[in-house]
Enzyme design. Structure first.
Site, PDB file in Angstrom:
ATOM      1  N   GLU A  39       0.821  -1.216   0.000  1.00 17.59           N
ATOM      2  CA  GLU A  39       0.000   0.000   0.000  1.00 17.59           C
ATOM      3  C   GLU A  39       0.849   1.257   0.000  1.00 17.59           C
ATOM      4  O   GLU A  39       0.487   2.249  -0.614  1.00 17.59           O
ATOM      5  CB  GLU A  39      -0.926   0.021   1.231  1.00 17.59           C
ATOM      6  N   THR A  93      -5.293   1.819   9.705  1.00 19.30           N
ATOM      7  CA  THR A  93      -4.394   2.889  10.156  1.00 19.30           C
ATOM      8  C   THR A  93      -5.128   3.932  11.000  1.00 19.30           C
ATOM      9  O   THR A  93      -4.569   4.459  11.967  1.00 19.30           O
ATOM     10  CB  THR A  93      -3.704   3.551   8.935  1.00 19.30           C
ATOM     11  N   ILE A 123      -0.077  -1.807   7.658  1.00 15.66           N
ATOM     12  CA  ILE A 123      -1.075  -1.671   8.733  1.00 15.66           C
ATOM     13  C   ILE A 123      -2.436  -1.569   8.064  1.00 15.66           C
ATOM     14  O   ILE A 123      -2.688  -0.626   7.313  1.00 15.66           O
ATOM     15  CB  ILE A 123      -0.877  -0.393   9.591  1.00 15.66           C
ATOM     16  N   ASP A 124      -3.297  -2.531   8.301  1.00 16.63           N
ATOM     17  CA  ASP A 124      -4.686  -2.355   7.877  1.00 16.63           C
ATOM     18  C   ASP A 124      -5.443  -1.848   9.104  1.00 16.63           C
ATOM     19  O   ASP A 124      -5.390  -2.467  10.170  1.00 16.63           O
ATOM     20  CB  ASP A 124      -5.313  -3.659   7.381  1.00 16.63           C
ATOM     21  N   ASP A 130      -0.123  -5.263   3.269  1.00 16.71           N
ATOM     22  CA  ASP A 130      -0.646  -4.058   3.902  1.00 16.71           C
ATOM     23  C   ASP A 130       0.063  -3.942   5.247  1.00 16.71           C
ATOM     24  O   ASP A 130      -0.173  -4.737   6.165  1.00 16.71           O
ATOM     25  CB  ASP A 130      -2.176  -4.119   4.070  1.00 16.71           C
ATOM     26  N   ASP A 173      -6.047  -4.706   0.812  1.00 22.17           N
ATOM     27  CA  ASP A 173      -7.083  -4.820   1.843  1.00 22.17           C
ATOM     28  C   ASP A 173      -7.671  -6.232   1.878  1.00 22.17           C
ATOM     29  O   ASP A 173      -8.140  -6.693   2.920  1.00 22.17           O
ATOM     30  CB  ASP A 173      -8.231  -3.835   1.588  1.00 22.17           C
TER      31      ASP A 173
HETATM   32  C1  IPD Z   1      -8.657   0.642   5.301  1.00 21.98           C
HETATM   33  C2  IPD Z   1      -9.411  -0.260   6.244  1.00 21.98           C
HETATM   34  C3  IPD Z   1     -10.834   0.223   6.351  1.00 21.98           C
HETATM   35  C4  IPD Z   1     -11.528   0.278   5.010  1.00 21.98           C
HETATM   36  C5  IPD Z   1     -10.707   1.144   4.071  1.00 21.98           C
HETATM   37  C6  IPD Z   1      -9.287   0.606   3.950  1.00 21.98           C
HETATM   38  P1  IPD Z   1      -6.059   1.079   5.684  1.00 21.98           P
HETATM   39  O1  IPD Z   1      -7.336   0.209   5.180  1.00 21.98           O
HETATM   40  O2  IPD Z   1      -9.405  -1.587   5.796  1.00 21.98           O
HETATM   41  O3  IPD Z   1     -11.563  -0.645   7.149  1.00 21.98           O
HETATM   42  O4  IPD Z   1     -12.784   0.840   5.171  1.00 21.98           O
HETATM   43  O5  IPD Z   1     -11.316   1.154   2.805  1.00 21.98           O
HETATM   44  O6  IPD Z   1      -8.562   1.386   3.055  1.00 21.98           O
HETATM   45  O7  IPD Z   1      -6.040   2.342   4.898  1.00 21.98           O
HETATM   46  O8  IPD Z   1      -6.250   1.308   7.121  1.00 21.98           O
HETATM   47  O9  IPD Z   1      -4.940   0.180   5.360  1.00 21.98           O
HETATM   48 CA    CA Z   2      -2.791   0.182   5.205  1.00 29.28          CA
END
Ligand code: IPD
Ligand code: CA
Length: 286
Positions: free
Chosen positions: A87, A109, A106-107, A104, A239
């Site tokens: 990402e 963030t 950090i999913d 990813d 994601d």
């Molecule tokens: C997000 C998370 C969030 C989702 C967003 C993603 P990130 O990832 O998964 O739940 O609603 O569309 O982009 O940006 O924290 O890696």
């Molecule tokens: Ca992320």
């Protein structure tokens, strides 16, 4: 150990699966100690810097960058000729047939920045454009969700299976609203939640990590996840990829939000226990 791209054998896949788990744990411990430096298990004192990406709701921290760097470097040591999609790459290359690590760092963030505990490091391996292994590690709960295609999905050492929920009225549905803030997008997101509520769904929750949401479906904690309903680019391959393998191995089924076939490159997703799929598709599309 060095593993080459052209001919990956089953034994290599098992090694890569173990490697991905070790690396996710290491990166998870790093981001935890950067966010919670005073915690007894932390050893990090670095200052966390928070920046915006596409808009003020789309965040990136120095921990995202450090985590991706750690993961890429540790995987590259073993797989020097694999491709990488992350990402935090800026402009990640599109998926192709070659062995590709999809990361990813950090999913979740936003949760991470606010100190909420639903965030995770996600690592998947794709071969021939199909995700074949996935790991999702939450360093706050010490939960390691993982799966190797054909060998089941696990939470730490426990085998996972989706819930036996049969009707929307008994379902706990997770929905994510991402970074969408356009008037039309907001209308669509509210509309889908309204339709679920009008059908008498047991609960709609937003937890803030799409990958963990899918793992919770795999674990039977939730019955469905709906993501990317509003905007084409809301959900991205990083994601989904790791959690997709985990949810699929646990028996989940997938569609895009308009009821079409799902692929990890899709722009939206319904991921759920099989018996509620049609009801969810019909409710969202009505
Ligand atoms: C997000 C998370 C969030 C989702 C967003 C993603 P990130 O990832 O998964 O739940 O609603 O569309 O982009 O940006 O924290 O890696
Ligand atoms: Ca992320």
């Amino acid at each position: 150990m060095l593993i080459g791209a052209p001919d990956i054998k089953d034994a290599d896949l098992f090694q890569l699966y173990q490697l991905a788990k070790r690396v996710a744990k290491k990166a998870g411990n790093l981001i935890f100690s950067l966010r919670f430096p005073a915690h007894p298990s932390s050893n990090g004192h670095a200052k966390l810097t928070i920046d915006q990406k596409s808009n003020s709701t789309d965040l990136v921290t120095t921990a995202d960058i450090a985590s991706q760097r750690l993961v890429f470097s540790a995987l590259r040591d073993v797989c020097p000729d694999f491709r990488f999609i992350g990402e935090e790459d800026g402009a990640p290359a599109p998926l192709d047939e070659n062995p590709t690590w999809i990361v990813d760092a950090i999913d979740g963030t936003t949760n991470y920045v606010h100190g909420l505990h639903d965030f995770a490091v996600c690592i998947a391996l794709s071969i021939g454009k199909k995700a074949v292994l996935g790991v999702v590690y939450n360093p706050c709960s010490h939960e390691m969700f993982s799966a190797l295609q054909g060998y089941g999905a696990f939470l730490n050492d426990d085998l996972l299976c989706v819930s036996e929920c049969k009707h929307l009225r008994q379902a706990l549905v997770l929905s994510e609203w991402g970074y969408e803030r356009s008037t039309q997008g907001i209308k669509l997101m509210l509309q889908s939640n309204e339709r679920l509520l009008m059908k008498g769904v047991r609960a709609v929750r937003q937890l803030g990590s799409g990958a963990l949401d899918m793992c919770y479906v795999a674990a039977g904690r939730a019955d469905a996840v709906i993501g990317g309903i509003a905007e084409k680019d809301t959900w991205q391959i990083w994601d989904y990829a790791a959690a997709f393998v985990i949810a699929e191995e646990a028996g989940a089924v997938f569609r895009t939000v308009d009821g079409g076939p799902f692929h990890i490159e899709s722009e939206s997703l319904i991921c759920c226990t099989p018996a509620v799929l049609q009801e969810i598709v019909d409710t969202i599309r009505q």
